[in-house]
Design a protein around this motif. Structure first.
Motif, PDB file in Angstrom:
ATOM      1  N   PRO A  76       0.837  -1.194   0.000  1.00  0.00           N
ATOM      2  CA  PRO A  76       0.000   0.000   0.000  1.00  0.00           C
ATOM      3  C   PRO A  76       0.874   1.247   0.000  1.00  0.00           C
ATOM      4  O   PRO A  76       2.073   1.177   0.305  1.00  0.00           O
ATOM      5  CB  PRO A  76      -0.783  -0.132   1.301  1.00  0.00           C
ATOM      6  CG  PRO A  76       0.063  -0.991   2.183  1.00  0.00           C
ATOM      7  CD  PRO A  76       0.791  -1.934   1.263  1.00  0.00           C
ATOM      8  N   ASP A  77       0.299   2.367  -0.353  1.00  0.00           N
ATOM      9  CA  ASP A  77       0.992   3.662  -0.301  1.00  0.00           C
ATOM     10  C   ASP A  77      -0.007   4.671   0.244  1.00  0.00           C
ATOM     11  O   ASP A  77      -0.880   5.151  -0.481  1.00  0.00           O
ATOM     12  CB  ASP A  77       1.482   4.075  -1.682  1.00  0.00           C
ATOM     13  CG  ASP A  77       2.285   5.370  -1.645  1.00  0.00           C
ATOM     14  OD1 ASP A  77       2.632   5.813  -0.538  1.00  0.00           O
ATOM     15  OD2 ASP A  77       2.551   5.942  -2.721  1.00  0.00           O
ATOM     16  N   THR A 136       0.151  -0.404  -4.654  1.00  0.00           N
ATOM     17  CA  THR A 136      -0.016  -1.563  -5.532  1.00  0.00           C
ATOM     18  C   THR A 136      -0.675  -2.734  -4.808  1.00  0.00           C
ATOM     19  O   THR A 136      -0.822  -3.807  -5.376  1.00  0.00           O
ATOM     20  CB  THR A 136       1.350  -2.012  -6.074  1.00  0.00           C
ATOM     21  OG1 THR A 136       2.254  -2.219  -4.972  1.00  0.00           O
ATOM     22  CG2 THR A 136       1.940  -0.948  -6.999  1.00  0.00           C
ATOM     23  N   SER A 137      -1.049  -2.514  -3.553  1.00  0.00           N
ATOM     24  CA  SER A 137      -1.705  -3.551  -2.762  1.00  0.00           C
ATOM     25  C   SER A 137      -2.705  -2.883  -1.837  1.00  0.00           C
ATOM     26  O   SER A 137      -2.489  -1.744  -1.398  1.00  0.00           O
ATOM     27  CB  SER A 137      -0.671  -4.322  -1.926  1.00  0.00           C
ATOM     28  OG  SER A 137      -1.299  -5.135  -0.945  1.00  0.00           O
ATOM     29  N   PRO A 138      -3.806  -3.563  -1.500  1.00  0.00           N
ATOM     30  CA  PRO A 138      -4.681  -3.019  -0.463  1.00  0.00           C
ATOM     31  C   PRO A 138      -3.963  -3.025   0.884  1.00  0.00           C
ATOM     32  O   PRO A 138      -3.049  -3.821   1.117  1.00  0.00           O
ATOM     33  CB  PRO A 138      -5.871  -3.976  -0.468  1.00  0.00           C
ATOM     34  CG  PRO A 138      -5.335  -5.255  -1.010  1.00  0.00           C
ATOM     35  CD  PRO A 138      -4.291  -4.867  -2.021  1.00  0.00           C
ATOM     36  N   LEU A 139      -4.374  -2.116   1.764  1.00  0.00           N
ATOM     37  CA  LEU A 139      -3.934  -2.184   3.151  1.00  0.00           C
ATOM     38  C   LEU A 139      -4.897  -3.118   3.877  1.00  0.00           C
ATOM     39  O   LEU A 139      -6.089  -2.841   3.966  1.00  0.00           O
ATOM     40  CB  LEU A 139      -3.951  -0.795   3.790  1.00  0.00           C
ATOM     41  CG  LEU A 139      -3.684  -0.755   5.308  1.00  0.00           C
ATOM     42  CD1 LEU A 139      -2.286  -1.252   5.625  1.00  0.00           C
ATOM     43  CD2 LEU A 139      -3.906   0.646   5.854  1.00  0.00           C
ATOM     44  N   VAL A 140      -4.376  -4.239   4.372  1.00  0.00           N
ATOM     45  CA  VAL A 140      -5.194  -5.238   5.051  1.00  0.00           C
ATOM     46  C   VAL A 140      -4.650  -5.401   6.466  1.00  0.00           C
ATOM     47  O   VAL A 140      -3.479  -5.751   6.655  1.00  0.00           O
ATOM     48  CB  VAL A 140      -5.161  -6.593   4.311  1.00  0.00           C
ATOM     49  CG1 VAL A 140      -5.971  -7.630   5.080  1.00  0.00           C
ATOM     50  CG2 VAL A 140      -5.693  -6.437   2.900  1.00  0.00           C
ATOM     51  N   VAL A 141      -5.497  -5.145   7.450  1.00  0.00           N
ATOM     52  CA  VAL A 141      -5.102  -5.260   8.850  1.00  0.00           C
ATOM     53  C   VAL A 141      -6.114  -6.149   9.567  1.00  0.00           C
ATOM     54  O   VAL A 141      -7.315  -5.865   9.556  1.00  0.00           O
ATOM     55  CB  VAL A 141      -5.039  -3.879   9.535  1.00  0.00           C
ATOM     56  CG1 VAL A 141      -4.627  -4.048  10.996  1.00  0.00           C
ATOM     57  CG2 VAL A 141      -4.064  -2.963   8.814  1.00  0.00           C
ATOM     58  N   ASP A 142      -5.626  -7.230  10.172  1.00  0.00           N
ATOM     59  CA  ASP A 142      -6.462  -8.114  10.978  1.00  0.00           C
ATOM     60  C   ASP A 142      -6.183  -7.865  12.454  1.00  0.00           C
ATOM     61  O   ASP A 142      -5.035  -7.629  12.858  1.00  0.00           O
ATOM     62  CB  ASP A 142      -6.149  -9.587  10.683  1.00  0.00           C
ATOM     63  CG  ASP A 142      -6.858 -10.100   9.441  1.00  0.00           C
ATOM     64  OD1 ASP A 142      -7.541  -9.299   8.775  1.00  0.00           O
ATOM     65  OD2 ASP A 142      -6.727 -11.304   9.144  1.00  0.00           O
ATOM     66  N   GLY A 143      -7.254  -7.917  13.242  1.00  0.00           N
ATOM     67  CA  GLY A 143      -7.102  -7.826  14.682  1.00  0.00           C
ATOM     68  C   GLY A 143      -7.522  -9.121  15.340  1.00  0.00           C
ATOM     69  O   GLY A 143      -8.538  -9.726  14.964  1.00  0.00           O
ATOM     70  N   PHE A 144      -6.756  -9.592  16.339  1.00  0.00           N
ATOM     71  CA  PHE A 144      -7.056 -10.817  17.083  1.00  0.00           C
ATOM     72  C   PHE A 144      -7.137 -10.458  18.566  1.00  0.00           C
ATOM     73  O   PHE A 144      -6.197  -9.907  19.141  1.00  0.00           O
ATOM     74  CB  PHE A 144      -5.989 -11.886  16.845  1.00  0.00           C
ATOM     75  CG  PHE A 144      -5.918 -12.334  15.419  1.00  0.00           C
ATOM     76  CD1 PHE A 144      -6.727 -13.362  14.967  1.00  0.00           C
ATOM     77  CD2 PHE A 144      -5.067 -11.707  14.525  1.00  0.00           C
ATOM     78  CE1 PHE A 144      -6.670 -13.770  13.647  1.00  0.00           C
ATOM     79  CE2 PHE A 144      -5.014 -12.103  13.199  1.00  0.00           C
ATOM     80  CZ  PHE A 144      -5.822 -13.131  12.754  1.00  0.00           C
ATOM     81  N   ARG A 145      -8.248 -10.820  19.178  1.00  0.00           N
ATOM     82  CA  ARG A 145      -8.561 -10.351  20.521  1.00  0.00           C
ATOM     83  C   ARG A 145      -7.688 -11.007  21.584  1.00  0.00           C
ATOM     84  O   ARG A 145      -7.401 -12.208  21.525  1.00  0.00           O
ATOM     85  CB  ARG A 145     -10.033 -10.627  20.830  1.00  0.00           C
ATOM     86  CG  ARG A 145     -10.547  -9.897  22.066  1.00  0.00           C
ATOM     87  CD  ARG A 145     -12.041  -9.975  22.138  1.00  0.00           C
ATOM     88  NE  ARG A 145     -12.615  -9.055  23.110  1.00  0.00           N
ATOM     89  CZ  ARG A 145     -13.857  -8.580  23.032  1.00  0.00           C
ATOM     90  NH1 ARG A 145     -14.636  -8.929  22.033  1.00  0.00           N
ATOM     91  NH2 ARG A 145     -14.305  -7.760  23.956  1.00  0.00           N
TER      92      ARG A 145
END
Length: 536
Positions: free
Chosen positions: A306-307, A344-353
């Motif tokens: 991402p940018d 050039t890529s989506p920003l993907v963020v996962d959260g784990f509790r």
């Protein structure tokens, strides 16, 4: 189309999306379509007598769906237009994507057809007359091919459409968009000023302007309709209350209700509904478990990133604290702030509790050119925001907002420092691999419920995430600041926890000037290339 109509961007009415599904599937039109290619575009009408219902609620707001059953249908090939500008100082240029002998090319549209991101200028001529024959609406209207009221019009049409659901968002710093009607699909032509009309019966005529009819080779004659508008009152409105809710009051109420959503988000959402959506959308489903190995940034495989880029603050104005539910006499500068993904890529963020807490550990995911996940990295935390108007999970390391003095030292910092990532704005849908029809476009899409074990938050390529700093503590309290020049600083990825292509474009500055005193305190906002200015 009015600017108010264009800014109404995240209100999703329940409409009969299947209305156009049988438009050309029966009768002589269907028989002809079996042997003769359909025209590039056709104007069709579903009915000549239409009843529109205005729903009026106890608190005075209302909803009127302006879909009158008039549609354009794309023929054998999609109808597609790319709209963009090289810079904010350059004019907007529109090019039609034309398919000939299986090959695509781009043809620049004639001057005057597109001058902004709102749609094709003066596309239709609309007239509505009352029972006495007096024209109550008369004139031209712009047309946006991207509409919610879209569906297949013939059985051989593709089962999905790739195009966005609107042309224009309220962000003045939009760079590029894609407009289109999928092959065999409809786009509704809906008069934008019906909401202001009182209940009654009207004669309406809708026709395509000759220059568009000739240029795009649009088939189908103009249409004459009988339109009845009637109100249904929800709740317990007395007769006197109903009388007071005039057409103009209803129109004003709807405009005012739409403004916060038009300027971004950080408003109320249904947390439980959000979790249900996340559970069923493949784009928004978090990973099944935490990454087993978390690479350091240096060890990540090379590839798309991402940018994050910050746009200048916009929608800037000054409010008294009484208008914001705060201390009367205090003066606040409110603004919209947009960070978008030009990478050039989506920003993907996962959260784990973390079990038993209101915290999640956040991880950024990375992908190769084919979209395969190839790595991950710790990216800080997510936290549950239990305040009314939030009730969802916030990623804590996305952006920061400051008010700087003339020498660019910090004067005030916004209390807004945690965010739910949402694709609220089409900033540039013409860049490579832009996601022009993103899944999560409002807070009910992926921000999660308080029962969530994990959530996924995404900012897609070409999309921006706008937050409105409207609340005390988020807006800037300037009551005690001296007059002079200041800068609103919007800073993406402030703690450098996210890996991206470049961090040199993460910060933007927008000049504002304070003057006057007391009730005569003024805020001047110089325009940027003529956009979003000059005074508020």
């Amino acid at each position: 189309m009015t600017s108010t109509a264009r800014s109404r961007r995240r209100w999703r009415p329940f409409v009969a999306l299947a209305m156009g599904a049988c438009l050309v599937a029966t009768g002589t039109a269907a028989a002809k379509a079996d042997t003769t290619p359909p025209p590039p575009l056709s104007l069709v009408t579903t009915a000549t007598d239409v009843t529109l219902t205005r729903y009026v609620y106890e608190f005075g707001s209302f909803f009127l769906d302006p879909n009158i059953g008039v549609y354009l249908i794309a023929g054998k090939d999609p109808f597609e237009i790319e709209v963009k500008r090289k810079s904010y100082a350059d004019p907007i240029v529109a090019q039609q994507v034309v398919t000939k002998n299986g090959k695509k090319s781009k043809v620049t549209l004639p001057a005057g057809m597109v001058t902004d991101f709102g749609g094709l200028q003066d596309f239709t001529t609309v007239t509505m007359a009352d029972a006495d024959g007096t024209a109550v609406i008369s004139g031209s209207q712009d047309f946006c091919p991207n509409t919610y009221e879209s569906s297949r019009a013939r059985p051989d049409a593709p089962d999905t459409t790739p195009y966005p659901v609107d042309c224009f968002n309220s962000n003045p710093f939009q760079i590029g968009n894609v407009w289109g009607i999928q092959s065999g699909w409809t786009a509704a032509i809906a008069p934008s000023e019906l909401e202001g009309l009182p209940d009654g019966t009207y004669q309406a005529s809708v026709d395509i302007a000759p220059r568009y009819r000739d240029y795009f080779k649009i088939a189908g004659a103009g249409t004459n309709l009988t339109i009845k508008i009637e109100s249904v009152y929800e709740g317990e409105l007395s007769a006197a209350d109903r009388a007071r809710v005039s057409s103009s009051d209803r129109a004003k109420a709807k405009v005012e209700a739409a403004q916060p959503a038009a300027a971004g988000h950080d408003h109320a959402t249904e947390g439980d509904a959000a979790q249900q959506v996340s559970a069923y959308s493949p784009d928004l489903r978090p990973a099944a478990r935490r990454p087993e190995t978390v690479a350091s940034r240096a060890a990540l495989p090379k590839g798309p990133r991402p940018d994050l880029r910050s746009l200048p603050a916009w929608g800037i104005s000054m409010f008294d604290g009484a208008d914001l539910g705060s201390t009367p006499g205090r003066q606040y500068v409110v603004f919209g702030a947009t960070v978008w993904n030009a990478g050039t890529s989506p920003l993907v963020v996962d959260g784990f509790r973390r079990t038993g807490t209101d915290l999640m550990d956040a991880y950024q995911y990375f992908y190769d050119a084919k979209g395969k996940q190839v790595g991950s990295m710790n990216a800080g935390t997510m936290e549950w925001d239990r305040r009314e108007g939030h009730l969802h999970w916030h990623f804590t390391d996305f952006a920061q907002y400051n008010l700087l003095t003339a020498d660019q030292t910090e004067a005030v910092r916004s209390g807004k420092e945690a965010f739910c990532l949402v694709n609220t704005d089409a900033v540039d849908y013409t860049i490579a691999n832009a996601k022009v029809r993103p899944t999560n476009t409002d807070l009910s899409s992926s921000c999660g419920a308080n029962t969530a074990v994990a959530v996924r938050e995404v900012l897609d390529i070409g999309n921006g995430d706008t937050y409105t700093q409207f609340l005390p503590g988020q807006s800037f309290d300037v009551t005690d600041l001296p007059n002079g020049t200041y800068y609103i600083e919007v800073k993406a990825n402030p703690s450098d926890r996210l890996a991206e292509l470049s961090t040199t474009n993460n910060t933007s500055l927008r000049e504002v000037i304070l003057s006057g005193s007391g009730e005569d305190r003024k805020l001047e906002v110089p325009a940027v290339h003529g956009l979003d200015g000059p005074t508020r």
